[in-house]
Design a protein around this motif. Structure first.
Motif, PDB file in Angstrom:
ATOM      1  N   LEU A  18      -0.402  -0.181  13.150  1.00  0.00           N
ATOM      2  CA  LEU A  18      -1.292  -0.562  12.939  1.00  0.00           C
ATOM      3  C   LEU A  18      -2.118  -0.023  11.648  1.00  0.00           C
ATOM      4  CD1 LEU A  18      -2.759   0.357  16.990  1.00  0.00           C
ATOM      5  CD2 LEU A  18      -1.505  -1.407  16.387  1.00  0.00           C
ATOM      6  N   LEU A  19      -2.894  -1.477  11.865  1.00  0.00           N
ATOM      7  CA  LEU A  19      -3.326  -1.165  10.001  1.00  0.00           C
ATOM      8  C   LEU A  19      -4.870  -2.217   9.885  1.00  0.00           C
ATOM      9  CD1 LEU A  19      -0.579  -2.773   8.348  1.00  0.00           C
ATOM     10  CD2 LEU A  19      -0.652  -0.562   8.581  1.00  0.00           C
ATOM     11  N   ALA A  20      -5.624  -0.681   9.929  1.00  0.00           N
ATOM     12  CA  ALA A  20      -7.205  -1.134   9.642  1.00  0.00           C
ATOM     13  C   ALA A  20      -7.434  -1.294   8.754  1.00  0.00           C
ATOM     14  CB  ALA A  20      -8.029   0.087  11.092  1.00  0.00           C
ATOM     15  N   ARG A  21      -8.870  -2.551   8.749  1.00  0.00           N
ATOM     16  CA  ARG A  21      -8.971  -2.260   7.413  1.00  0.00           C
ATOM     17  C   ARG A  21     -10.462  -2.091   6.966  1.00  0.00           C
ATOM     18  NH1 ARG A  21     -10.000  -9.383   8.087  1.00  0.00           N
ATOM     19  NH2 ARG A  21     -11.514  -9.152  10.062  1.00  0.00           N
ATOM     20  N   VAL A  44      -5.652   0.368   5.305  1.00  0.00           N
ATOM     21  CA  VAL A  44      -5.887  -0.332   4.281  1.00  0.00           C
ATOM     22  C   VAL A  44      -6.737  -1.426   3.931  1.00  0.00           C
ATOM     23  CG1 VAL A  44      -3.544   0.286   4.278  1.00  0.00           C
ATOM     24  CG2 VAL A  44      -4.183  -1.734   5.061  1.00  0.00           C
ATOM     25  N   PRO A  45      -6.812  -1.992   2.538  1.00  0.00           N
ATOM     26  CA  PRO A  45      -7.712  -3.345   2.235  1.00  0.00           C
ATOM     27  C   PRO A  45      -7.377  -4.607   3.184  1.00  0.00           C
ATOM     28  CG  PRO A  45      -7.235  -2.212   0.650  1.00  0.00           C
ATOM     29  CD  PRO A  45      -6.427  -1.622   1.512  1.00  0.00           C
ATOM     30  N   ASP A  46      -8.391  -5.345   3.698  1.00  0.00           N
ATOM     31  CA  ASP A  46      -8.015  -6.839   3.878  1.00  0.00           C
ATOM     32  C   ASP A  46      -6.501  -7.149   3.689  1.00  0.00           C
ATOM     33  OD1 ASP A  46      -7.955  -9.476   4.052  1.00  0.00           O
ATOM     34  OD2 ASP A  46     -10.154  -9.654   5.708  1.00  0.00           O
ATOM     35  N   ILE A  47      -5.778  -8.081   3.440  1.00  0.00           N
ATOM     36  CA  ILE A  47      -4.600  -7.904   3.071  1.00  0.00           C
ATOM     37  C   ILE A  47      -5.131  -9.555   2.368  1.00  0.00           C
ATOM     38  CG2 ILE A  47      -3.950 -10.078   4.704  1.00  0.00           C
ATOM     39  CD1 ILE A  47      -1.284  -7.726   2.735  1.00  0.00           C
ATOM     40  N   VAL A  48      -5.662 -10.245   2.103  1.00  0.00           N
ATOM     41  CA  VAL A  48      -6.425 -11.196   1.270  1.00  0.00           C
ATOM     42  C   VAL A  48      -6.578 -10.621  -0.028  1.00  0.00           C
ATOM     43  CG1 VAL A  48      -7.817 -13.419   0.737  1.00  0.00           C
ATOM     44  CG2 VAL A  48      -7.134 -12.376   2.765  1.00  0.00           C
ATOM     45  N   MET A  49      -7.241  -9.028  -0.303  1.00  0.00           N
ATOM     46  CA  MET A  49      -7.758  -8.428  -1.738  1.00  0.00           C
ATOM     47  C   MET A  49      -6.622  -8.040  -2.294  1.00  0.00           C
ATOM     48  SD  MET A  49     -11.705  -7.014  -1.002  1.00  0.00           S
ATOM     49  CE  MET A  49     -10.674  -5.856   1.230  1.00  0.00           C
ATOM     50  N   SER A  50      -5.116  -8.261  -1.470  1.00  0.00           N
ATOM     51  CA  SER A  50      -3.721  -8.012  -2.408  1.00  0.00           C
ATOM     52  C   SER A  50      -3.646  -8.870  -3.672  1.00  0.00           C
ATOM     53  CB  SER A  50      -2.788  -7.590  -1.604  1.00  0.00           C
ATOM     54  OG  SER A  50      -2.468  -8.844  -0.492  1.00  0.00           O
ATOM     55  N   ASN A 208      -2.518  -0.223  -4.851  1.00  0.00           N
ATOM     56  CA  ASN A 208      -2.034   1.051  -4.302  1.00  0.00           C
ATOM     57  C   ASN A 208      -2.582   1.534  -3.306  1.00  0.00           C
ATOM     58  OD1 ASN A 208      -0.530   2.535  -6.896  1.00  0.00           O
ATOM     59  ND2 ASN A 208      -1.918   2.945  -8.259  1.00  0.00           N
ATOM     60  N   LYS A 209      -3.230   0.955  -2.872  1.00  0.00           N
ATOM     61  CA  LYS A 209      -4.564   1.144  -1.867  1.00  0.00           C
ATOM     62  C   LYS A 209      -3.424   0.039  -0.445  1.00  0.00           C
ATOM     63  CE  LYS A 209      -8.582   2.353  -3.498  1.00  0.00           C
ATOM     64  NZ  LYS A 209      -8.741   3.748  -2.946  1.00  0.00           N
ATOM     65  N   TYR A 210      -2.501  -0.559  -1.016  1.00  0.00           N
ATOM     66  CA  TYR A 210      -2.193  -0.464  -0.211  1.00  0.00           C
ATOM     67  C   TYR A 210      -0.162  -0.684   0.042  1.00  0.00           C
ATOM     68  CZ  TYR A 210      -4.313  -5.200   0.188  1.00  0.00           C
ATOM     69  OH  TYR A 210      -5.794  -5.374  -0.140  1.00  0.00           O
ATOM     70  N   ASN A 211      -0.353   1.034  -0.494  1.00  0.00           N
ATOM     71  CA  ASN A 211       0.557   2.116  -0.032  1.00  0.00           C
ATOM     72  C   ASN A 211       1.056   2.276   1.297  1.00  0.00           C
ATOM     73  OD1 ASN A 211       0.769   1.764  -2.893  1.00  0.00           O
ATOM     74  ND2 ASN A 211       0.482   4.127  -3.283  1.00  0.00           N
ATOM     75  N   ASP A 212       0.531   2.185   2.291  1.00  0.00           N
ATOM     76  CA  ASP A 212       0.610   2.455   3.833  1.00  0.00           C
ATOM     77  C   ASP A 212       1.669   1.221   4.088  1.00  0.00           C
ATOM     78  OD1 ASP A 212       0.276   5.138   3.187  1.00  0.00           O
ATOM     79  OD2 ASP A 212      -2.212   4.833   4.176  1.00  0.00           O
ATOM     80  N   LEU A 213       0.767   0.381   3.633  1.00  0.00           N
ATOM     81  CA  LEU A 213       1.332  -0.603   4.484  1.00  0.00           C
ATOM     82  C   LEU A 213       2.779  -1.377   3.973  1.00  0.00           C
ATOM     83  CD1 LEU A 213       0.923  -4.040   5.881  1.00  0.00           C
ATOM     84  CD2 LEU A 213      -0.327  -5.073   3.468  1.00  0.00           C
ATOM     85  N   LYS A 214       2.933  -0.675   2.114  1.00  0.00           N
ATOM     86  CA  LYS A 214       4.245  -1.225   1.865  1.00  0.00           C
ATOM     87  C   LYS A 214       5.350   0.143   2.879  1.00  0.00           C
ATOM     88  CE  LYS A 214       2.709  -2.354  -2.751  1.00  0.00           C
ATOM     89  NZ  LYS A 214       1.920  -1.725  -4.373  1.00  0.00           N
ATOM     90  N   LYS A 215       4.289   1.531   2.424  1.00  0.00           N
ATOM     91  CA  LYS A 215       5.462   1.751   3.447  1.00  0.00           C
ATOM     92  C   LYS A 215       6.458   1.908   4.468  1.00  0.00           C
ATOM     93  CE  LYS A 215       6.173   6.861   4.546  1.00  0.00           C
ATOM     94  NZ  LYS A 215       4.969   8.078   5.090  1.00  0.00           N
ATOM     95  N   ALA A 216       5.650   1.090   5.358  1.00  0.00           N
ATOM     96  CA  ALA A 216       5.314   1.130   6.663  1.00  0.00           C
ATOM     97  C   ALA A 216       6.760  -0.412   6.417  1.00  0.00           C
ATOM     98  CB  ALA A 216       4.354   0.189   8.050  1.00  0.00           C
TER      99      ALA A 216
END
Length: 220
Positions: A18-21, A44-50, A208-216
Motif C-alpha cells: 500500500l502506497l500513501a501519497r 511516495v509522492p503522487d504518481i503524476v509528479m514522477s 529517488n522519492k519513488y524508490n519504495d514504489l520501484k522496489k515493490a
C-alpha cells in the motif's frame, strides 16, 4: 465497518503493498495494519509528479498571458463566499485577464486518445498562463508540471495541504496560503507573477522519492 472489511480483505493477501501519497494517509494506514505482517506500507509522492509535461505532450508557449483561476465549487471547497470575493478582487487588481478553468473534464468511457488529448490541452493551457490560483490537488500538480507559478489554497481535506507540506515546501514556484492568511494574497500574487516559468522537462520531485514504489514493482 468499511475500514474493518478493508483490513480483513487486504491482510488476507500474502504480499500486498500500500502506497500513501502523503503522511496523514501513511500514518492512518500504519495504524490500521499495525498487526498485519503481510501488508507493506510506503510513503511516495503522487504518481503524476514522477512525470514531465514534455513526456505528456505539452508544448512550449512563448507568449504567456493571464491568470488561471482553478478553484473548487463542490463539497470539498473550503473558501467562504467572502474569501472567494477577496481572491477575485486581488486577481482583478493585477490587471491580467482572468480565466476560470477546472481539472475535471466530465464524461465516462472516454477513449485513450481522447483522454491523452484532454491532458495535453490542459497542460498547454496551464503553461500559457502567467499564474495559476488553485485549491485542487491536481491543479497544483499540473502547474508544477507546466512550470507555471502557482498560488495554492486549502480545500476541506488534507490532500493538497499535506502533499505540499510533505514534498513541495522548497519548490520555488509555489506559495501555499492558509485561509487565515488570505489577507496576504495580493503580496503572494505579486511575488509569483515576478517569477519565470520553469522547464517542461522537469519532474516536480526527485525520482529517488519513488524508490519504495520501484522496489515493490520489482517483486511483480
Amino acid at each position: 465497518r468499511a475500514l474493518n472489511q478493508i483490513v480483513k480483505v487486504y491482510s488476507s493477501h500474502p504480499d500486498i503493498h500500500l502506497l500513501a501519497r502523503e503522511s496523514i494517509s501513511f500514518a492512518k494506514l500504519n495504524q490500521m495494519f499495525s498487526s498485519k505482517d503481510t501488508v507493506k506500507i510506503s510513503l511516495v509522492p503522487d504518481i503524476v509528479m514522477s512525470a514531465t509535461a514534455k513526456v505528456l505532450g505539452a508544448t512550449e508557449c512563448h507568449d504567456t498571458s493571464g491568470i488561471l483561476r482553478c478553484l473548487r465549487d463542490d463539497k470539498e471547497a473550503a473558501l467562504t463566499t467572502k474569501q472567494y470575493s477577496i481572491v477575485d478582487k486581488a486577481l482583478v487588481k493585477t490587471g491580467y485577464d482572468i480565466e476560470k478553468t477546472d481539472t475535471h473534464a466530465g464524461g465516462s468511457q472516454l477513449s485513450a486518445a481522447h483522454c491523452t488529448q484532454l491532458l495535453t490541452d490542459k497542460l498547454n493551457q496551464f503553461r500559457a498562463a502567467n499564474l495559476v490560483v488553485t485549491d485542487r490537488l491536481h491543479g497544483m500538480i499540473l502547474s508544477l508540471l507546466s512550470g507555471t507559478p502557482c498560488l495554492v489554497l486549502p480545500n476541506s481535506n488534507h490532500k493538497i495541504r499535506q502533499t505540499q507540506a510533505d514534498w513541495l515546501q522548497a519548490h520555488p514556484r509555489i506559495i501555499f496560503l492558509e485561509l487565515n492568511e488570505i489577507d496576504q494574497i495580493s503580496k503572494s500574487i505579486d511575488s509569483l507573477l515576478s517569477l519565470p516559468h520553469g522547464p517542461l522537462d522537469e519532474s516536480p520531485v526527485d525520482s529517488n522519492k519513488y524508490n519504495d514504489l520501484k522496489k515493490a514493482l520489482r517483486y511483480l
